[in-house]
Design an enzyme around this catalytic site. Sequence first.
Site, PDB file in Angstrom:
ATOM      1  N   HIS A  68       9.226 -12.282  -4.220  1.00  0.00           N
ATOM      2  CA  HIS A  68       8.740 -10.894  -4.722  1.00  0.00           C
ATOM      3  C   HIS A  68       8.920  -9.794  -3.832  1.00  0.00           C
ATOM      4  O   HIS A  68       8.348  -8.753  -4.217  1.00  0.00           O
ATOM      5  CB  HIS A  68       7.021 -11.353  -4.829  1.00  0.00           C
ATOM      6  CG  HIS A  68       6.439 -11.191  -3.564  1.00  0.00           C
ATOM      7  ND1 HIS A  68       6.519 -12.242  -2.884  1.00  0.00           N
ATOM      8  CD2 HIS A  68       5.376 -10.325  -3.192  1.00  0.00           C
ATOM      9  CE1 HIS A  68       5.816 -12.077  -1.700  1.00  0.00           C
ATOM     10  NE2 HIS A  68       5.194 -10.976  -1.935  1.00  0.00           N
ATOM     11  N   HIS A  84       8.617  -4.078  -2.631  1.00  0.00           N
ATOM     12  CA  HIS A  84       7.668  -5.266  -3.134  1.00  0.00           C
ATOM     13  C   HIS A  84       7.352  -5.040  -4.589  1.00  0.00           C
ATOM     14  O   HIS A  84       6.954  -4.146  -5.071  1.00  0.00           O
ATOM     15  CB  HIS A  84       6.155  -4.959  -2.278  1.00  0.00           C
ATOM     16  CG  HIS A  84       5.228  -5.960  -2.383  1.00  0.00           C
ATOM     17  ND1 HIS A  84       4.480  -6.010  -3.406  1.00  0.00           N
ATOM     18  CD2 HIS A  84       4.917  -7.010  -1.446  1.00  0.00           C
ATOM     19  CE1 HIS A  84       3.828  -7.445  -3.211  1.00  0.00           C
ATOM     20  NE2 HIS A  84       3.998  -7.534  -2.015  1.00  0.00           N
TER      21      HIS A  84
END
Length: 161
Positions: A68, A84
């Site tokens: 992620h 992110h």
Amino acid sequence: MFKLFKTKSQVNICAPVSGKIINLENVKDEVFSTKMMGDGFAIEPMEANNIVSSPVKGKVVSIAETKHAVGIQTNDGKVEILLHIGLDTVNQKGEGFKALVKNGDRIESGQPLIEYDRVLMKKKGYDMVTMVIFTKPLNESIDLVKYEGQNINAGDHILNV
């Protein structure tokens, strides 16, 4: 010949996804909104997005085991970026994320880095806002207030640092 003037090199930062620019202070996560991890900006992705691309030319220095988040360093080493993807998506433990690059890969601006399952993330209720965080302190502050709420396309130039 002598160089009388040093030219300051700049790094072009491009949008990693298509969507709406939001100031980091408006991200619904205190770690990002208070800039604990660094200055930067966020993009609320368009519904059709499922690919996150590199905002710069450089090298992949880290990919979270959960896929992620990706750390990137520019070729000159002066700018370090954390991409992110989503809020609390670490809780997925990698489910629904696919890395398209690996640590150490040289990358181009606009090159796809991570693919995610948009339908799964929506079903699980995740906010897929994507943050571009400058983890190595910059000499200047990021001021994107004038761009707040504007729609951009992946690969569009956003700023120089």
